[in-house]
Design an enzyme around this catalytic site. Structure first.
Site, mmCIF file in Angstrom:
data_model
loop_
_atom_site.group_PDB
_atom_site.id
_atom_site.type_symbol
_atom_site.label_atom_id
_atom_site.label_comp_id
_atom_site.label_asym_id
_atom_site.label_seq_id
_atom_site.Cartn_x
_atom_site.Cartn_y
_atom_site.Cartn_z
ATOM 1 N N ASP A 51 0.814 -1.060 0.223
ATOM 2 C CA ASP A 51 -0.059 0.023 0.032
ATOM 3 C C ASP A 51 0.794 1.375 -0.219
ATOM 4 O O ASP A 51 1.773 1.370 0.954
ATOM 5 C CB ASP A 51 -0.969 -0.143 1.236
ATOM 6 C CG ASP A 51 -1.862 1.149 1.279
ATOM 7 O OD1 ASP A 51 -2.992 1.241 0.562
ATOM 8 O OD2 ASP A 51 -1.572 2.281 1.863
ATOM 9 N N TYR A 56 2.750 10.053 -0.271
ATOM 10 C CA TYR A 56 3.907 9.601 0.471
ATOM 11 C C TYR A 56 5.404 10.028 -0.150
ATOM 12 O O TYR A 56 6.246 10.048 0.778
ATOM 13 C CB TYR A 56 3.950 8.180 0.693
ATOM 14 C CG TYR A 56 2.593 7.595 1.428
ATOM 15 C CD1 TYR A 56 1.730 8.396 1.869
ATOM 16 C CD2 TYR A 56 2.339 6.370 1.262
ATOM 17 C CE1 TYR A 56 0.497 7.780 2.311
ATOM 18 C CE2 TYR A 56 1.378 5.704 1.745
ATOM 19 C CZ TYR A 56 -0.053 6.636 2.407
ATOM 20 O OH TYR A 56 -1.139 5.885 2.794
ATOM 21 N N LYS A 85 -3.065 5.924 -4.772
ATOM 22 C CA LYS A 85 -4.015 6.788 -4.129
ATOM 23 C C LYS A 85 -4.127 8.243 -4.909
ATOM 24 O O LYS A 85 -2.702 8.758 -5.198
ATOM 25 C CB LYS A 85 -3.894 7.124 -2.778
ATOM 26 C CG LYS A 85 -3.844 5.819 -1.904
ATOM 27 C CD LYS A 85 -4.092 6.152 -0.628
ATOM 28 C CE LYS A 85 -3.713 4.919 0.320
ATOM 29 N NZ LYS A 85 -2.450 4.531 0.611
ATOM 30 N N HIS A 118 -7.919 9.426 -2.506
ATOM 31 C CA HIS A 118 -7.188 9.398 -1.002
ATOM 32 C C HIS A 118 -8.047 9.836 0.059
ATOM 33 O O HIS A 118 -7.995 9.236 1.386
ATOM 34 C CB HIS A 118 -5.856 10.303 -1.147
ATOM 35 C CG HIS A 118 -4.758 9.531 0.129
ATOM 36 N ND1 HIS A 118 -3.481 9.821 -0.241
ATOM 37 C CD2 HIS A 118 -4.928 9.327 1.195
ATOM 38 C CE1 HIS A 118 -2.652 9.284 0.919
ATOM 39 N NE2 HIS A 118 -3.729 9.176 1.806
ATOM 40 N N GLN A 280 7.546 -10.364 12.040
ATOM 41 C CA GLN A 280 6.370 -10.666 13.164
ATOM 42 C C GLN A 280 5.324 -10.216 12.760
ATOM 43 O O GLN A 280 4.071 -11.111 13.115
ATOM 44 C CB GLN A 280 6.964 -9.938 14.387
ATOM 45 C CG GLN A 280 6.499 -10.175 15.605
ATOM 46 C CD GLN A 280 7.108 -9.756 17.009
ATOM 47 O OE1 GLN A 280 6.722 -8.562 16.941
ATOM 48 N NE2 GLN A 280 7.930 -10.444 17.736
#
Length: 324
Positions: A51, A56, A85, A118, A280
């Site tokens: 994503d 960004y 987006k 967005h 993890q």
């Protein structure tokens, strides 16, 4: 609820979205190169849902990471589900396709798997992502979101993107699109802030009733960027009930926080720059929360939104005044 590392949801247009995604947003304290390296690690670990967003500022690096993992044989292009987006300054219909094409050029990919509006909040059209007036106030704009949606549909028809959806919309705004005359494609998803402190139960129910997937961001809490996030808010991963459940199951709080949302039918996005934590955070498929665990985590909800939304109060398309 049997979930596996390759589990996916079938979207309302028939395409498949992996249920766990890797978020690539990075605060300024991280370099663009770190976004590239962490995305490579995520793909090696098993993430197939990546994503990102033009906003960004790292689509070049994220694209580089995807292409390098294709080149070395780890994945094929069709194995990766990439989300981009449409930024808030590109919502006028004539700006939608050029914005998507620019992202594809930065990514050096032929198509996106998913392209989202967005946010329903719209800024003045232009090259400035956050246009402000001389008083330091945002300059908003008010394109009919249905006109933006028609331009999104045209991008899907042109083969530039496989699925289209929205982000940060409320139920009323979703219905505006769903009920528009001549609707060709329903939004496949609504990506919103969602975590144990803000579990979005009403919006989740609403989306399910309309065959729209709720995709959660900030599922482990937020990256607490100054100016955008309430610095005094409690931290998800420090919640005592979450930690009690995690300890009982011999799991990390992050794993349990994600599993809780997955079992409610959400798709989850998590991000980290630590290879160990990236690994993890993907290990959420080999355990299950009991009904009792789910109920105790339901009780943690505080309707607490991390994102400071007052910044956009003046927008005619402000989405946060409805309770879902």
């Amino acid at each position: 609820m049997a979930l596996k590392p390759d589990s996916y949801v079938v979207l309302n247009d028939g395409n498949k979205m992996p249920v766990v995604g890797f978020g690539t947003y990075a605060p300024d304290t991280y370099t663009k190169e770190q976004a590239c390296e962490s995305t490579k690690v995520a793909i090696e670990v098993g993430y197939r849902h990546i994503d990102c967003a033009f906003l960004y500022g790292n689509e070049v690096q994220v694209g580089e990471a995807i292409r390098s993992k294709i080149a070395d044989g780890t994945v094929k292009r069709e194995d990766i589900f990439y989300t981009g987006k449409l930024s808030n300054n590109n919502q006028t219909p004539e700006r939608v396709r050029p914005a998507l094409e620019r992202s594809l050029k930065d990514l050096q990919l032929d198509y996106m798997d998913l392209f989202l509006i967005h946010s329903p909040v719209e800024f003045k059209p232009g090259d400035d992502l956050f246009p402000m007036d001389e008083n330091g106030k945002f300059i908003f704009h008010n394109t009919d979101i249905r006109e933006t949606w028609k331009a999104m549909e045209a991008c899907k028809d042109a083969g530039l993107v496989k699925s289209i959806g929205v982000s940060n919309f409320n139920g009323r705004q979703l219905d505006l699109i769903l009920n528009m005359p001549g609707l060709k494609y329903k939004p496949v998803c609504n990506q919103v802030e969602c975590h144990i402190f803000f579990n979005q139960s009403k919006l989740l129910e609403f989306c399910k009733s309309r065959d729209i997937v709720l995709v959660g961001y900030s599922v482990l809490g937020s990256s607490r960027v100054e100016g955008w996030i309430d610095q005094n808010s409690p931290k998800v991963l420090e919640d005592p009930i979450l930690n009690t459940v995690a300890k009982k199951l011999n799991r990390s709080p992050a794993q349990v926080a994600q599993r809780y949302l997955l079992q409610r039918g959400c798709v989850v996005l998590s991000k980290s720059f630590s290879p160990e934590r990236i690994k993890q955070n993907f290990q959420v498929f080999d355990f299950e929360l009991s009904d009792e665990d789910m109920k105790s985590l339901d009780g943690v909800n505080k309707n607490l939104r991390y994102l400071i939304v007052d910044l956009w109060k003046e927008s005619p398309k402000y989405p946060y005044d409805d309770d879902y």
